[in-house]
Design a protein around this motif. Structure first.
Motif, short mmCIF file in Angstrom:
data_model
loop_
_atom_site.label_atom_id
_atom_site.label_comp_id
_atom_site.label_asym_id
_atom_site.label_seq_id
_atom_site.Cartn_x
_atom_site.Cartn_y
_atom_site.Cartn_z
N SER A 132 -1.20 -1.63 5.76
CA SER A 132 -0.93 -2.76 4.88
C SER A 132 -2.07 -3.78 4.91
O SER A 132 -2.44 -4.33 3.87
CB SER A 132 0.39 -3.43 5.28
N PHE A 176 -5.19 -1.94 3.01
CA PHE A 176 -5.01 -1.49 1.62
C PHE A 176 -4.01 -2.33 0.83
O PHE A 176 -3.89 -2.16 -0.38
CB PHE A 176 -4.59 -0.02 1.60
N GLY A 177 -3.26 -3.21 1.51
CA GLY A 177 -2.26 -4.02 0.83
C GLY A 177 -0.94 -3.28 0.68
O GLY A 177 -0.82 -2.11 1.01
N HIS A 178 0.08 -3.99 0.17
CA HIS A 178 1.37 -3.34 -0.05
C HIS A 178 2.06 -3.96 -1.27
O HIS A 178 1.76 -5.08 -1.69
CB HIS A 178 2.26 -3.44 1.18
N GLU A 179 2.99 -3.20 -1.83
CA GLU A 179 3.79 -3.66 -2.95
C GLU A 179 5.09 -4.29 -2.44
O GLU A 179 5.54 -4.01 -1.32
CB GLU A 179 4.13 -2.49 -3.89
N SER A 239 8.10 -2.49 -0.30
CA SER A 239 7.63 -1.21 0.24
C SER A 239 8.11 -0.97 1.66
O SER A 239 8.16 0.17 2.12
CB SER A 239 6.10 -1.16 0.19
N ARG A 257 4.11 -8.87 -3.25
CA ARG A 257 2.91 -8.04 -3.26
C ARG A 257 1.84 -8.68 -2.38
O ARG A 257 1.66 -9.89 -2.37
CB ARG A 257 2.41 -7.86 -4.68
N HIS A 258 1.13 -7.84 -1.65
CA HIS A 258 0.09 -8.34 -0.73
C HIS A 258 -1.23 -7.60 -0.97
O HIS A 258 -1.25 -6.37 -0.98
CB HIS A 258 0.54 -8.13 0.72
N ARG A 259 -2.29 -8.34 -1.21
CA ARG A 259 -3.62 -7.74 -1.35
C ARG A 259 -4.22 -7.54 0.04
O ARG A 259 -4.28 -8.47 0.84
CB ARG A 259 -4.53 -8.64 -2.19
N GLY A 260 -4.69 -6.33 0.31
CA GLY A 260 -5.29 -6.03 1.60
C GLY A 260 -6.72 -6.55 1.69
O GLY A 260 -7.30 -7.07 0.73
N GLU A 296 -9.30 -5.03 -0.82
CA GLU A 296 -9.19 -5.59 -2.18
C GLU A 296 -9.70 -7.02 -2.21
O GLU A 296 -10.33 -7.45 -3.19
CB GLU A 296 -7.73 -5.51 -2.63
N ARG A 321 -2.05 0.72 -2.87
CA ARG A 321 -1.32 -0.14 -1.94
C ARG A 321 -0.15 0.63 -1.33
O ARG A 321 0.42 1.54 -1.96
CB ARG A 321 -0.80 -1.39 -2.63
#
Length: 453
Positions: free
Chosen positions: A210, A213-216, A219, A226-229, A232, A266
């Motif tokens: 997470s 790469f982030g997560h939706e 998830s 939503r989280h930007r890794g 990103e 993500r």
């Protein structure tokens, strides 16, 4: 005469550069905050600055000015301005003594200020020119060192910064890998983009996917949005993956896919997100050995190792030890009482004899501790906690042990390469000139088959 930029850190309502001073070619930039001054210094890189040391800065409530002066040491020559009687203020005297090349009492004598500015400008030019264009430090990064090993690192940084390929930095802990990564970023075409540093070994295993790469949203439990890794977030700039050798194999697969395809997905998502980012990785581990042991993917290793820089440990940069010690002394001098003036000769002897297993980080920490603990005019071995290196006999023993190890490695390399100079120097990672010097030093020249050179 071309106009030269001059930082003036004060409210222009209080003081402005006299007309006769500005006429010779100085272009003042008036700033009334530390943040603005820092931004202009980073962007414009002026050689000189003037500070109005009034109650705003020296009343003991504002520490930001001293941090700025510490950070710009060696970059900007500062001149202080004080009202009559303010030199009796302890904070004023300390700031002038530690960070200013000259000072003037208000009202300023314009002719004397012209002379001061000319002198400071000349000193700044000498400082810049002395390093030389080829071996100068990368701009904007606190890399310290004048040894041949570090000059080689500076040259490599310049070459690597010009291209956009992935870089792998190898070196022991504490050798300054993140500073080198910053230098590469700042010297690249991506310098205006973000620089995002990630310590791969410090992120819990259940969060690493997470974080990178982030997560939706939804998830996993707790993923409320939503989280930007980090990858990103670094888009358009550089991501620095420190301690990449600590990544789990599952994460290595996803990182390899990102390096190949320049896209990420993500956690909990299905959309391929294109990412434009440069990757600089670093490790203190021997990744080639990790590959053989099955702990690191071979295909990822070769993807990362397009460009490879190996940073020398401090024990191989002995001529830089004194330089680094004085650099950190100046940087953290505010931790000590005003009477502390420098290092005792015995302290420097012990520092030069010590092996520095923690490298530059250890040296910095020891100097900081010594500045806090010192009760004398100079820092001694006891303040640095190096008093256990107490005799020349021990120093000689360390030198003998190192020479014995060098000889053993040299003989083995010559034997495995059939005494071929070119192959041996390549295996050892040294130049042929250095190899010849070592052969002469250890009386091995006569054993070479000259026909195989």
């Amino acid at each position: 005469m071309a106009s030269r930029k001059l930082i003036c850190l004060q409210d222009p309502k209080q003081w402005t550069l006299p007309d006769e001073v500005a006429q010779p070619g100085w272009s003042p930039i008036y700033l009334d905050s530390i943040d603005k001054a820092r931004a202009i210094i980073n962007a414009e890189k002026p050689a000189l600055g003037i500070i109005l040391l009034d109650n705003r800065w020296v009343n003991g409530l504002n520490q930001a000015l001293e941090v700025l002066l510490q950070d710009t040491a060696g970059m900007v020559e500062w001149i202080g301005l004080v009202s009559e009687g303010w030199t009796q203020n302890e904070n004023t005297r300390r700031l002038i003594a530690r960070y200013c090349c000259d000072y003037h009492t208000l009202p300023v004598d314009p002719q004397r200020l012209i002379v001061s500015l000319g002198h400071a400008d000349g000193m700044a030019k000498l400082r810049r020119d002395s390093a030389g264009e080829e071996n100068a430090h990368p701009e904007g990064v606190s890399l310290v060192g004048e040894s041949s090993a570090m000059r080689g690192v500076y040259r490599q940084i310049r070459k690597v910064a010009k291209v956009d390929a992935t870089v792998l930095l190898e070196g022991e802990s504490g050798t300054g890998k993140e500073l080198v990564a910053q230098a590469i970023h700042r010297g690249s075409l991506r310098c205006d983009g973000p620089f995002v540093a990630v310590n791969c070994g410090a992120i819990p295993i259940n969060l690493i996917q997470s974080e990178l790469f982030g997560h939706e949203r939804g998830s996993f439990t707790g993923a409320h949005s939503r989280h930007r890794g980090h990858i990103e977030t670094a888009c358009g700039g550089t991501i620095f993956l420190d301690e990449i050798g600590d990544l789990q194999l599952e994460v290595q697969v996803n990182l390899l896919r990102f390096l190949q395809e320049k896209t990420i997905v993500r956690v909990g998502g299905v959309k391929q997100i294109p990412i434009d980012v440069r990757v600089i990785a670093a490790t203190h581990k021997d990744l080639a050995a990790e590959v053989k042991a099955g702990r690191f993917r071979e295909d990822l290793y070769y993807r990362l190792c397009i460009l490879n820089l190996k940073l020398p440990p401090l024990r191989e940069r002995q001529e830089d030890i004194e330089l680094l010690a004085h650099y950190y002394f100046r940087k953290y001098r505010n931790l000590a009482s005003a009477k502390v003036q420098g290092f005792a000769p015995t302290a420097m002897q012990q520092m030069l004899a010590y092996e520095w297993p923690g490298n530059i980080r250890e040296l910095k920490n020891r100097v900081q501790r010594a500045l806090v603990m010192c009760e004398q005019r100079t820092l001694g071995p006891k303040d640095l906690n190096l008093q256990f290196i107490s005799s020349q006999r021990e120093v000689e023993t360390l030198a003998d042990a190192r020479a014995e190890a060098d000889l053993r490695v040299l003989v083995a390399a010559l034997k495995s390469n059939g005494n071929n100079i070119m192959k041996t120097s390549k295996e050892l990672g040294i130049s042929r000139v250095t190899l010849y010097r070592m052969l002469d030093k250890y009386n091995l020249s006569n054993h070479l088959d000259q026909g195989k050179n």
